[in-house]
Each structure stands twice: as structure tokens, then as C-alpha cells.
Design a protein around this motif. Sequence first.
Motif, short mmCIF file in Angstrom:
data_model
loop_
_atom_site.label_atom_id
_atom_site.label_comp_id
_atom_site.label_asym_id
_atom_site.label_seq_id
_atom_site.Cartn_x
_atom_site.Cartn_y
_atom_site.Cartn_z
N GLY A 143 0.81 -1.21 0.00
CA GLY A 143 0.00 0.00 0.00
C GLY A 143 0.85 1.26 0.00
N TRP A 144 1.90 1.26 0.79
CA TRP A 144 2.78 2.43 0.85
C TRP A 144 3.46 2.67 -0.49
CZ3 TRP A 144 3.62 6.74 3.22
CH2 TRP A 144 4.83 7.40 3.10
N HIS A 145 3.87 1.60 -1.15
CA HIS A 145 4.52 1.76 -2.45
C HIS A 145 3.55 2.38 -3.46
CE1 HIS A 145 5.89 0.26 -6.49
NE2 HIS A 145 6.97 0.87 -6.06
N PHE A 146 2.32 1.89 -3.51
CA PHE A 146 1.34 2.46 -4.44
C PHE A 146 1.04 3.92 -4.09
CE2 PHE A 146 0.61 -1.77 -5.94
CZ PHE A 146 0.08 -1.62 -7.20
N TYR A 147 0.89 4.20 -2.80
CA TYR A 147 0.58 5.57 -2.37
C TYR A 147 1.71 6.53 -2.75
CZ TYR A 147 -0.16 9.56 0.70
OH TYR A 147 -0.31 10.83 1.20
N ARG A 148 2.94 6.13 -2.50
CA ARG A 148 4.07 7.00 -2.81
C ARG A 148 4.20 7.23 -4.32
NH1 ARG A 148 5.89 10.65 -1.09
NH2 ARG A 148 8.05 10.35 -1.71
N GLU A 149 4.04 6.17 -5.11
CA GLU A 149 4.13 6.33 -6.56
C GLU A 149 3.01 7.22 -7.08
OE1 GLU A 149 6.54 5.31 -8.66
OE2 GLU A 149 7.57 4.77 -6.80
N GLY A 150 1.83 7.12 -6.47
CA GLY A 150 0.71 7.95 -6.89
C GLY A 150 0.91 9.42 -6.55
#
Length: 376
Positions: free
Chosen positions: A35-42
Amino acid sequence: MAHHPEHTTPIAPRRAVYLPTGLVIALVVLRLATGWHFYREGTKKLAYNADTGVTTIAFSAEPFLRQSVGPVAEIVKEEMPAAYNWERYLAVPRQARPTTEEELDKRAKWEADYAARRKAAAAKKQPLPIEFPPHSPYYDWADRIERSWRTAHDRFVIIPALTDDQRAAAAEALDFRRQQLADYLESQADAIAEWEHELFRLEELKKDSGAVSLPFLGTRIEEKAAETKSKTGAWISQVKAIEAAYLDDLRHIVDEEQLSEAATAAALDEALTDESAKKLSNINMAVTAVIIGSGVLLMLGLFTRVACIAAAGFLLSVIASQPPWVPGSLNPVFYYQLVEIAALAVLFAAAAGQYAGLDYFIRLFTGKCCGRKESV
């Protein structure tokens, strides 16, 4: 005769399934990390203006989509704005060869007919016909550009507030810019034909590289590909400049008093906004929303399975646009996408949001939403 009640098998109470503590911790950590990876990339796709306090999308999917390969590549590229899919309509490998007598006759006949029609229109003081030579190396691309400009003209002239004189001015502006485009492309016809021949030679070079494995051949192909691609820059820039001038012509036809009406101003913007640009803007918004939204939901453990499906769908779309098995793909392996899809599959199967996530409370109150009932 005494009546004996039927014997029934007692139903065992539903038992909760307990996972080892280490496995639960691993699922929670995996969910939070993904989730953190997706949030940061977004959030990298957003830009915040401290002066205005406005956050905007500072990301465009256009460069990636333009490099698409595979079955849907042409459909995707056709919807891209501005350059009118020059990769398909202009970048056509053609071998330079002597023109046949039949081809020369056809060209001479077309040119004579075109000149006669223009002369007749001038004598009648009518707008001159403007056409692109069907034998020219740029014909398909020019036709694609002209159709787009006509669409803008047709949307413009139906604005209710316009007068007949303004509609006539719009037609004149279209003819002027079409003639400007025709003159420019004709001046570049020989250079474009030579460039298309270079593309043909590049294709032949690629075929040779498949038949003979030589160390220098790969480097030579890369250099040649970069050289041929760079030549399109000036043509595309000039066409964009003519188009920008045309749209500016149309905007100046509408006077200040008409623009003071909100409905007219909105209709003007709608008419002159490229449909492809709108679609691209919607794609940019959708991609950003899916990435950030999936990341937030995964970190919260809320609607985890929905978030897993959305995130995996996005990753699959990335893979589909650059399938590794298609020649020319920039994604020869799946890199991290395949690993993250596997992680999302695990989180989906385990309904990982019920462990230290908000899905636990949804399951607690609904009894069915995000969890799986144990069979007896």
C-alpha cells in the motif's frame, strides 16, 4: 403406538480459524508495504502550488502510451493528441525507386485536373480547392491533420452566439491554414521521401540482424533508429505551430462582448479543445486516482480485495501495453509488476484487511462482507 421423534444430527458451532502469529504479522507487513509503495508512486504524480494552494496532476501517460506495442498499440496511439499518430501515417518505410510511366501519367493527370479546378474556382471568385497530392509521401498524415481541423471548425461554427460573418471568417481561417499546411508539407516532400527510404533501410538492417549475429550490428541499428526518429522533430513542431495559429484565429473571431457570456465562453473552449487531449486528461486522472486510492485502502485495510483488484488491473494494463513477447517491447521482463501482482493475489486470497485493518470491523458488523464463512 408411541411416536418417536426423528433423530437429528447436532450442528457443530462455527469455529474461528486462527492463523499463526508470524503469518498474520507477515500479511500485515506485506499489505502495508504494498500500500505504501502504491501511495508513494501515486503522490509523485501530483504537484502542489504553495502560492495558490492548488494541487494538480503533474503527470502524463502520453510518452508511455506512445511507446505501446502489441495488438492494441494502434488503437491507443490513434487516440493520442497533437502529433496525429505520425508513427503510423508518416513513418512508413518506403524504398526509393524510379517512378514508372504509369505513375507519372497518374501524377500529371491529377496535377492538371487540380490546377484546372483551382483556376475555375478563382474565375468564379469561389474558395480555391485545397488538396494534398495522393502520391505524396505525407498524404495520409496530412489527411489525418486536415480531418481534425475540420472537426474543430464544425464544432466552432455551431456556437449559437456567432454571426454569419463570423462563421464565414472561420471558413476562411480554415482554408488559409490548410493552404499553409499544404505548402509547408510540399516543400518538405523530398526530405520526407528520403527519410521514409531511410526507414526502409533500417527495416532491412533489422532483418539482417536476425539472420546474422554481429556485435556491431545492434549498435548500428540503435544509432540509425535514433537518427531517423530525430528528423521528425522539425516537421511535427511546424505542424503544431500552424495548428496553434489556426486555433488562435478561431478564438480571435469571437469578440469580447460575446466572451463575456459564460455560455459562449464555455462553448468556445469546448469546441477548440482536442478530444484526444480530453481523453488523455481523463486517463491521467484515472491512473493517479487508482494508484493513490489503492495504496490508501491497502494501508487502512479497507475494502482490501477491491483495492487488490484495482491495483492488479493497473499493473496488468502496464504489462499489456509493453508485452515482453512482442518485438520492440521496452519491457523484456515484467520487473516488479509480476512480483507485486503476486503479492496482491496473496493479500486478496487472505482477505488481509481483516488483520489489523478496518475490514475486521466491517466483517464483525456484517458477518459476510469481506470475510469467508467457515463451512461445517
